[in-house]
Enzyme design. Sequence first.
Site, mmCIF file in Angstrom:
data_model
loop_
_atom_site.group_PDB
_atom_site.id
_atom_site.type_symbol
_atom_site.label_atom_id
_atom_site.label_comp_id
_atom_site.label_asym_id
_atom_site.label_seq_id
_atom_site.Cartn_x
_atom_site.Cartn_y
_atom_site.Cartn_z
ATOM 1 N N CYS A 117 65.477 60.209 53.583
ATOM 2 C CA CYS A 117 66.001 59.667 54.843
ATOM 3 C C CYS A 117 64.914 59.101 55.744
ATOM 4 C CB CYS A 117 66.788 60.731 55.582
ATOM 5 S SG CYS A 117 67.997 61.492 54.523
ATOM 6 N N HIS A 259 67.283 59.421 62.790
ATOM 7 C CA HIS A 259 68.051 59.510 61.546
ATOM 8 C C HIS A 259 69.406 60.143 61.866
ATOM 9 C CE1 HIS A 259 69.418 60.334 57.618
ATOM 10 N NE2 HIS A 259 69.082 61.611 57.588
ATOM 11 N N ASN A 289 75.903 60.282 56.878
ATOM 12 C CA ASN A 289 74.481 60.210 56.549
ATOM 13 C C ASN A 289 74.293 59.261 55.369
ATOM 14 O OD1 ASN A 289 71.867 60.639 55.686
ATOM 15 N ND2 ASN A 289 71.936 62.870 55.928
HETATM 16 N N1 ACO Z 1 84.137 73.132 56.421
HETATM 17 C C1 ACO Z 1 84.457 74.293 56.997
HETATM 18 N N2 ACO Z 1 83.605 75.328 57.086
HETATM 19 C C2 ACO Z 1 82.375 75.174 56.576
HETATM 20 C C3 ACO Z 1 81.978 73.947 55.961
HETATM 21 C C4 ACO Z 1 82.913 72.916 55.883
HETATM 22 N N3 ACO Z 1 82.625 71.741 55.330
HETATM 23 N N4 ACO Z 1 80.699 74.064 55.558
HETATM 24 C C5 ACO Z 1 80.303 75.312 55.901
HETATM 25 N N5 ACO Z 1 81.320 75.971 56.508
HETATM 26 C C6 ACO Z 1 81.326 77.333 57.036
HETATM 27 C C7 ACO Z 1 80.265 78.209 56.394
HETATM 28 O O1 ACO Z 1 80.734 78.769 55.209
HETATM 29 C C8 ACO Z 1 80.056 79.250 57.469
HETATM 30 O O2 ACO Z 1 81.097 80.207 57.400
HETATM 31 P P1 ACO Z 1 80.770 81.756 57.658
HETATM 32 O O3 ACO Z 1 80.278 81.827 59.070
HETATM 33 O O4 ACO Z 1 82.090 82.409 57.424
HETATM 34 O O5 ACO Z 1 79.715 82.113 56.667
HETATM 35 C C9 ACO Z 1 80.235 78.470 58.755
HETATM 36 O O6 ACO Z 1 80.974 77.290 58.412
HETATM 37 C C10 ACO Z 1 78.926 78.069 59.390
HETATM 38 O O7 ACO Z 1 78.109 77.554 58.374
HETATM 39 P P2 ACO Z 1 76.691 76.943 58.681
HETATM 40 O O8 ACO Z 1 76.026 76.544 57.402
HETATM 41 O O9 ACO Z 1 75.935 77.843 59.613
HETATM 42 O O10 ACO Z 1 77.152 75.651 59.482
HETATM 43 P P3 ACO Z 1 76.260 74.707 60.340
HETATM 44 O O11 ACO Z 1 76.714 74.727 61.720
HETATM 45 O O12 ACO Z 1 74.785 74.898 60.062
HETATM 46 O O13 ACO Z 1 76.668 73.286 59.753
HETATM 47 C C11 ACO Z 1 75.778 71.634 58.287
HETATM 48 C C12 ACO Z 1 76.439 73.010 58.386
HETATM 49 C C13 ACO Z 1 76.727 70.599 58.818
HETATM 50 C C14 ACO Z 1 75.485 71.357 56.813
HETATM 51 C C15 ACO Z 1 74.455 71.647 59.116
HETATM 52 O O14 ACO Z 1 73.688 72.777 58.797
HETATM 53 C C16 ACO Z 1 73.620 70.407 58.895
HETATM 54 O O15 ACO Z 1 73.997 69.312 59.242
HETATM 55 N N6 ACO Z 1 72.405 70.571 58.346
HETATM 56 C C17 ACO Z 1 71.549 69.481 58.056
HETATM 57 C C18 ACO Z 1 71.983 68.828 56.779
HETATM 58 C C19 ACO Z 1 71.220 67.565 56.495
HETATM 59 O O16 ACO Z 1 70.812 66.872 57.380
HETATM 60 N N7 ACO Z 1 71.043 67.296 55.192
HETATM 61 C C20 ACO Z 1 70.363 66.174 54.713
HETATM 62 C C21 ACO Z 1 68.915 66.219 55.084
HETATM 63 S S1 ACO Z 1 67.877 65.238 54.199
HETATM 64 C C22 ACO Z 1 68.641 63.819 54.228
HETATM 65 O O17 ACO Z 1 69.177 63.452 55.247
HETATM 66 C C23 ACO Z 1 68.641 63.050 52.963
#
Ligand code: ACO
Length: 332
Positions: A117, A259, A289
């Site tokens: 990214c 990004h 993304n």
């Molecule tokens: N739908 C519903 N619930 C979900 C989902 C979903 N799609 N995904 C996760 N959950 C649940 C989890 O299981 C968890 O449940 P629990 O509390 O019962 O265990 C709860 O939601 C919270 O999960 P987290 O992982 O803490 O959620 P978070 O708020 O961190 O959001 C996300 C997850 C969106 C993936 C976030 O962490 C994020 O955006 N991270 C960065 C990802 C990224 O940028 N990746 C690419 C980077 S490199 C590049 O860009 C190429």
Amino acid sequence: MNNVLYRSRISGTGSYLPEGLITNKYLETLVDTSDEWVRDRTGIKHRHKVKDGQVTSDLAYEAAIIALKEANISANELDMILFATVSPDQIMPNTACVLQSKLKAGDCMALDVSAACSGFVYALAIADQFIKTGPLKNILVVGAEVLTPYVNYKDRDTCILFGDGAGAAVVTRARPDDESTIYSHHLHADGEISDLFVLPAGGSKMPFSQEVLDKELQYVKMKGREIFKHAVRTMSKCCKEALDYNQMSADKVDWVIPHQANVRIIQAVADHFGISMDKVVVEIEEMGNTSAATVIVAMDKAIKDGRIKRGQNILLTAFGAGITSGSLLMKY
Ligand code: ACO
């Protein structure tokens, strides 16, 4: 700005998002998620998807012809093509060469830049260096991805995030009286945490096999929560570096273009940086993304709709798999 022969500027931009849409509602039919959760936790409403047969270089071509037209040059005036992508048409030949052929861009140098990214920011910095030292005058910098084939639509952690798209910028040697210029870039990588975001199979480490397919190792794997923290930390650090280097205060920045990975990451960086969200370009809702494409697509959209104007100070920042990160400050 010391010891450089020339300065560079962006003379044209373009972007292209394919017509297909993957809505949150559609994802609700595939995995245990909801439109509300996805909008709330990521800011994404839908992502774009290529039609059958449409490949990364096709999206890049559409963006590039708009950028070339705006820069008022023809493709055969290009001295170099830099193609930032982690989803090339094929591993070999590089996609920059494929694009060169599609654009009929003569025999200019053409290479891919793999920094996930951060790829567009990395490639723009490389272009700036080549212009600064001469003799190159016109470089096409592309950020383009077709990520949807690498997404497991059974994995709710990743399938809600990624989409397809392309952006392009023409970087040109500035005339002495041009106000518009690239000031600086600060690029970093931390390979110690490369396991946070990986595409396990398809390289020399794990060539394709039946086992790869059985274990679904052809799809991206991500530690989302940890990436979130590193994203905020690295982008904030790179933005500060840019301002310190140029002795510029945050209030002199007209637009930050981060990004587009998650709107909450973007908000956290803005808070860290002490800049209002009114001065941050956010386009994630409509595209998700798109990795190397997000920064240049967001920038192009903000230029075309009149938010970004010539003479404004623009700060680009990105992070991506690697973990790579960077910032680039320019007067547009
Ligand atoms: N739908 C519903 N619930 C979900 C989902 C979903 N799609 N995904 C996760 N959950 C649940 C989890 O299981 C968890 O449940 P629990 O509390 O019962 O265990 C709860 O939601 C919270 O999960 P987290 O992982 O803490 O959620 P978070 O708020 O961190 O959001 C996300 C997850 C969106 C993936 C976030 O962490 C994020 O955006 N991270 C960065 C990802 C990224 O940028 N990746 C690419 C980077 S490199 C590049 O860009 C190429």
